[in-house]
Write an enzyme that holds these catalytic residues in place. Sequence first.
Site, PDB file in Angstrom:
ATOM      1  N   HIS A 111       1.929  -1.599  11.873  1.00  0.00           N
ATOM      2  CA  HIS A 111       2.147  -0.347  12.594  1.00  0.00           C
ATOM      3  C   HIS A 111       0.998  -0.122  13.562  1.00  0.00           C
ATOM      4  CE1 HIS A 111      -0.818   1.516   9.987  1.00  0.00           C
ATOM      5  NE2 HIS A 111      -0.105   1.241   8.916  1.00  0.00           N
TER       6      HIS A 111
ATOM      7  N   HIS B  13      -2.726  -0.782  12.543  1.00  0.00           N
ATOM      8  CA  HIS B  13      -3.228  -2.157  12.601  1.00  0.00           C
ATOM      9  C   HIS B  13      -3.523  -2.547  14.045  1.00  0.00           C
ATOM     10  CE1 HIS B  13      -0.353  -2.283   9.034  1.00  0.00           C
ATOM     11  NE2 HIS B  13      -1.510  -2.586   8.481  1.00  0.00           N
TER      12      HIS B  13
ATOM     13  N   CYS C 233       0.433  -1.918 -17.552  1.00  0.00           N
ATOM     14  CA  CYS C 233       1.873  -1.657 -17.618  1.00  0.00           C
ATOM     15  C   CYS C 233       2.605  -2.988 -17.674  1.00  0.00           C
ATOM     16  CB  CYS C 233       2.344  -0.872 -16.398  1.00  0.00           C
ATOM     17  SG  CYS C 233       4.160  -0.761 -16.314  1.00  0.00           S
TER      18      CYS C 233
ATOM     19  N   CYS D  60       5.025  -3.520 -14.661  1.00  0.00           N
ATOM     20  CA  CYS D  60       4.377  -3.898 -13.394  1.00  0.00           C
ATOM     21  C   CYS D  60       3.627  -5.212 -13.521  1.00  0.00           C
ATOM     22  CB  CYS D  60       3.383  -2.831 -12.955  1.00  0.00           C
ATOM     23  SG  CYS D  60       4.101  -1.241 -12.620  1.00  0.00           S
TER      24      CYS D  60
ATOM     25  N   CYS E  21       3.129   4.892 -16.986  1.00  0.00           N
ATOM     26  CA  CYS E  21       3.041   4.223 -15.700  1.00  0.00           C
ATOM     27  C   CYS E  21       3.836   5.040 -14.687  1.00  0.00           C
ATOM     28  CB  CYS E  21       3.636   2.818 -15.800  1.00  0.00           C
ATOM     29  SG  CYS E  21       3.996   2.094 -14.183  1.00  0.00           S
TER      30      CYS E  21
ATOM     31  N   HIS F 289       7.167   3.032 -13.732  1.00  0.00           N
ATOM     32  CA  HIS F 289       8.190   2.776 -14.750  1.00  0.00           C
ATOM     33  C   HIS F 289       8.370   3.939 -15.736  1.00  0.00           C
ATOM     34  CE1 HIS F 289       7.232  -1.289 -13.285  1.00  0.00           C
ATOM     35  NE2 HIS F 289       8.469  -1.566 -13.608  1.00  0.00           N
TER      36      HIS F 289
ATOM     37  N   LYS G  48      -1.603  11.567   8.283  1.00  0.00           N
ATOM     38  CA  LYS G  48      -1.840  10.148   8.317  1.00  0.00           C
ATOM     39  C   LYS G  48      -0.490   9.442   8.320  1.00  0.00           C
ATOM     40  CE  LYS G  48      -3.938   6.412   5.739  1.00  0.00           C
ATOM     41  NZ  LYS G  48      -4.270   5.914   4.408  1.00  0.00           N
TER      42      LYS G  48
ATOM     43  N   LYS H 234       4.586   5.075   5.470  1.00  0.00           N
ATOM     44  CA  LYS H 234       5.908   4.466   5.522  1.00  0.00           C
ATOM     45  C   LYS H 234       6.968   5.393   4.932  1.00  0.00           C
ATOM     46  CE  LYS H 234       3.603   0.775   4.392  1.00  0.00           C
ATOM     47  NZ  LYS H 234       3.221  -0.300   3.509  1.00  0.00           N
TER      48      LYS H 234
END
Length: 529
Positions: A22, A25, A131, A134, A152, A155, A308, A311
């Site tokens: 984006h 970067h 976890c 994960c 977690c 999950h 900021k 996504k």
Amino acid sequence: MSSAKDSFYLSTPIYYVNDAPHIGHAYTTTAGDVLTRWHRQKGEKVWFLTGTDEHGTKVQRTAESNDFKPQDWADKLVSEAWLPVLKTINAANDDFIRTTSAKHKKGVQAFWENVKANGAVYEGSYEGPYCVGCEEFKLPGDLLKVNGQELCPIHSKPVEMLKEKNWFFKLKQYQQPLIDHYTKHPESIQPQSAYNEVMAFLKQGLEDISMSRSAVSWGIPLPWDEKQVVYVWFDALLNYITAAGYGAPEDSAEGKLFKSVWPIDVHLVGKDILRFHAVYWPAMLMAANVKLPKCVFAHGWLLVGGEKMSKTKLTGIAPSLIVDYVGADAFRYYFLSAIRFGQDGSFSWEDLTARYTSELANGLGNLASREAAMIEKYFDGIVPQPGKLTAADQVLVEGIKKAAIDADEFITKLDFSEGINAIRNVVDAANLYVTEQEPWKIAKDEANKERLATVLYCVAESLRAIAVLYHAIMPESTTKIWNILGANESIGDISKQLISNAGTWGILPAGSKVNKGEAVFPRLAEDEQ
RNA sequence: AGCGGAGUAGCUCAGGUGGCAGAGCAAACGACUCAUAAUCGUUGUGUCGCGGGUUCGACUCCCGCCUCCGCUACCA
């Protein structure tokens, strides 16, 4: 016995290959590109490095869920997402390092072998909430606390305390050496706020940190314990030296490169990864007896609508979206002039459009346009021989001289917006000069031909200086202006023009052939955005 | 919670060591015509986050408060 470092070395962070590129970067890379182009125009040898960080569980997992092998997945992302960004913003990097490259892996292993031999790595165990879903350790602060149980966040299942055998890096023993170093070299972390944060962090005390992972497989194996891979940060940071040839024999090409560029002049980083660069990284280098970076510069974040970019909120804007609209040059110009480097800054389409129109199209583009039109009209497209300069002409001459000095001073210390400001002052001064001298009136009397020639020459020289000074920021547009002035034929390639000569009066020779051509900054279509 | 940054014209932001509030853009009006309806000039606007205090005088110093953001390690 070749001499030591003799060049300007700058790095961007290596970008996490799994992210979607984006403008954040692109912003960092643009700043690095502008600064390195500037140094090239100062006649220095330059080494500009960027690249991608490709290891870690996340990459492995997304690769698998897309039915790819991790390496193939990384290859695909690099060629389809990351390399194109460099083209999009017109970055002239000297190298592109990938952490999955053989060169990097070899360098990383050699580095840690070396650090271990120096006694800064030992075997220990890490215990933390883990976890199973994960397959990774969680941070205590990230866990959800429900009914006294810790879950977690992904999950929503209870985590378990797990102990894993790891190799540890003796970070703690570098606390005082780091504090001493930064006390002695306050300029090596910028801006000041970043320096303060790092010092506060250091003074609160450091603990040793595990530098390997046993549960991760997508990484670089420890040479002395193949079951473990190097923790991604302790792999990624090393790109700055592996790319430059760390570990290669001294008399090899790579070894010579390393000697000529290290220690690095500037690590450009976003402020979110400051600590890795200003604490872990120099500690690692100390442990390996490698010289420390001269400066880590942490820039701010781009804010969209006051927030900021993220996504999840769809505020992460692809660089190509902006470049398609205003072009790479205006992208580069906008982000470096509108935002104070080192501070957070807001991006908006309105602001982008407004600045493009007023500063680039109406300001610089139109100046080139009116000048070219008049030289074609009054002097058949040949830059005329000037006569004696008047007081008004001298003001312009002095203004350019000062702008070149100021711009160099600001840009060299990474104050891009002030540097650009200094150059833009010349554009404004030249536009004012044209309006006040009224060459179209002088042209009405053939007896005043010499004065007309002088005025138009002064403007041409202003454009020459502006083009040279703006070249690092807007390589394509300034080349167009260069061609309008016919300067390529009369004085040579614009990228070879030295900053130190930019403010010198009288470089563009009379006789250069002007060709107006198309608008350098065409007006933007109104229906967009 | 501690530390650090920020809160100034419609917008984006400048304003070391206290002395009549600034720039650019946008807006209005005027000049000009070489130019990309461009350029140049003129004009206005602000309880300088809130409340106290120090001072002849505070956006600038001190105290308190409000709002936003960052850092306070093994997340990349």
